[in-house]
Design an enzyme around this catalytic site. Structure first.
Site, PDB file in Angstrom:
ATOM      1  N   LYS A  43       0.815  -1.226   0.000  1.00 56.20           N
ATOM      2  CA  LYS A  43       0.000   0.000   0.000  1.00 56.20           C
ATOM      3  C   LYS A  43       0.848   1.277   0.000  1.00 56.20           C
ATOM      4  O   LYS A  43       0.487   2.286   0.592  1.00 56.20           O
ATOM      5  CB  LYS A  43      -1.000   0.031   1.184  1.00 56.20           C
ATOM      6  CG  LYS A  43      -1.841  -1.227   1.337  1.00 56.20           C
ATOM      7  CD  LYS A  43      -2.400  -1.761   0.027  1.00 56.20           C
ATOM      8  CE  LYS A  43      -3.346  -0.801  -0.664  1.00 56.20           C
ATOM      9  NZ  LYS A  43      -3.699  -1.256  -2.045  1.00 56.20           N
ATOM     10  N   HIS A  97       7.256  -7.419  -2.098  1.00 58.18           N
ATOM     11  CA  HIS A  97       7.032  -6.751  -0.810  1.00 58.18           C
ATOM     12  C   HIS A  97       7.981  -7.310   0.258  1.00 58.18           C
ATOM     13  O   HIS A  97       7.824  -7.006   1.442  1.00 58.18           O
ATOM     14  CB  HIS A  97       5.597  -6.992  -0.324  1.00 58.18           C
ATOM     15  CG  HIS A  97       4.539  -6.296  -1.117  1.00 58.18           C
ATOM     16  ND1 HIS A  97       4.640  -4.988  -1.542  1.00 58.18           N
ATOM     17  CD2 HIS A  97       3.320  -6.733  -1.554  1.00 58.18           C
ATOM     18  CE1 HIS A  97       3.535  -4.652  -2.200  1.00 58.18           C
ATOM     19  NE2 HIS A  97       2.738  -5.685  -2.233  1.00 58.18           N
ATOM     20  N   SER A 127      -4.932   3.182   3.832  1.00 52.08           N
ATOM     21  CA  SER A 127      -5.047   2.443   2.577  1.00 52.08           C
ATOM     22  C   SER A 127      -5.083   0.941   2.842  1.00 52.08           C
ATOM     23  O   SER A 127      -5.862   0.195   2.227  1.00 52.08           O
ATOM     24  CB  SER A 127      -3.872   2.799   1.665  1.00 52.08           C
ATOM     25  OG  SER A 127      -3.988   2.138   0.427  1.00 52.08           O
ATOM     26  N   ARG A 245      -8.618   3.085  -4.794  1.00 48.52           N
ATOM     27  CA  ARG A 245      -9.650   3.796  -4.034  1.00 48.52           C
ATOM     28  C   ARG A 245      -9.599   5.308  -4.230  1.00 48.52           C
ATOM     29  O   ARG A 245     -10.533   5.917  -4.701  1.00 48.52           O
ATOM     30  CB  ARG A 245      -9.483   3.436  -2.541  1.00 48.52           C
ATOM     31  CG  ARG A 245     -10.689   3.727  -1.682  1.00 48.52           C
ATOM     32  CD  ARG A 245     -10.431   3.219  -0.273  1.00 48.52           C
ATOM     33  NE  ARG A 245      -9.280   3.864   0.341  1.00 48.52           N
ATOM     34  CZ  ARG A 245      -9.331   4.993   1.056  1.00 48.52           C
ATOM     35  NH1 ARG A 245     -10.477   5.608   1.248  1.00 48.52           N
ATOM     36  NH2 ARG A 245      -8.231   5.513   1.573  1.00 48.52           N
TER      37      ARG A 245
END
Length: 283
Positions: A43, A97, A127, A245
């Protein structure tokens, strides 16, 4: 977190990886000199950078980014797909990640380039909260407050944000490592894209640059079904919540109380006190 497993003290989402895959990623995944790897804590702007890199690769042409899913264009090396796609020839875009101590060992003796993106952790929390309630493969936090608690405990997928940042920031003097922030990408997208091109040894002409900027915009990505994750379907997604989003900075101010923000800042200062403040370009 019921759908996560723990590996070396860090929780990982079971649906995408396994202890065996993580071991193989670290020990057996061969990072090649010509590879470009996007590394982030979840994120932090991962998908945006992947889109930008794809467009730099194609000189602004949208055919590739509009015909191949984002997770195939730049697969996560800690996943099954990452191992499958890793066999292809030529320069590869890859993503991860992983914290630095679990990253493929082959990278550290290679000339491969890593671009590491950091983001205001308070925005990462907000987020992250909306992401994890929008997917079907991890325990859903009941509130931003609960996710904040998990985050501070390191009890979120990929573990402690603080440890992740500290580990990767130690690479910042290496010439094959570029550290960017989500905030500078938002504030000066054009200048940051030019910095990425320079790091990759590429020259984007002004027409190419315009196409890269236009087609990697939040709106363009949201409308591109190869980039907006709508292809994943109900097995993975709660479809009433879009995964792309808002794509903004400072959204945490709409969700944190003053007390929560102050408490978080205190923890941040304690954990990151010995790192230069200019590494973290947010208020």
């Amino acid at each position: 977190m019921s759908d996560d497993f723990w590996y070396e003290g860090i929780p990982f989402p079971r649906v995408f990886c396994s202890p065996e895959l993580l071991r193989k990623a670290q020990e057996e995944f061969v990072i090649k000199d010509e590879d470009v790897v996007t590394v982030t804590f979840p994120k932090s702007g991962t998908h945006w950078l992947i889109e930008i890199l794809g467009l730099i690769h194609s000189k602004g042409d949208t055919k590739w980014i509009q015909s191949v899913p984002i997770w195939e264009r730049s697969p996560w090396i800690e996943t099954e797909l990452g191992f499958t796609v890793a066999n292809k020839e030529g320069p590869r875009l890859l993503s991860s990640h992983l914290p630095i101590h679990l990253f493929p060992k082959s990278f550290f003796s290679s000339k491969a380039k890593v671009i590491y993106v950091i983001r205001n952790p308070k925005d990462v929390i907000v987020s992250g909260y909306f992401y994890w309630i929008s997917v079907n493969f991890s325990k859903k936090p009941k509130s931003v407050e609960q996710f904040l608690e998990w985050f501070l405990e390191g009890n979120v997928p990929y573990g402690s944000w603080f440890d992740h940042i500290r580990g990767w920031v130690s690479m910042r003097e290496r010439e094959n490592f570029l550290m960017l922030s989500y905030e500078e990408l938002k504030r000066d997208t054009e200048g940051t894209v030019e910095k990425i091109c320079q790091f990759l040894g590429k020259k984007a002409e002004s027409e190419e640059l315009s196409l890269i900027l236009k087609n990697s915009s939040f709106q363009a990505m949201r409308e591109n079904k190869m980039s907006n994750y709508s292809l994943l379907g109900d097995a993975y997604l709660v479809h009433k919540n879009p995964l792309l989003r808002k794509g903004i900075t400072g959204d945490w101010k709409n969700y944190f109380t003053v007390a929560q923000a102050e408490a978080f800042d205190k923890v941040f200062q304690e954990k990151m006190a010995d790192l230069p403040r200019e590494l973290f370009p947010w208020e």
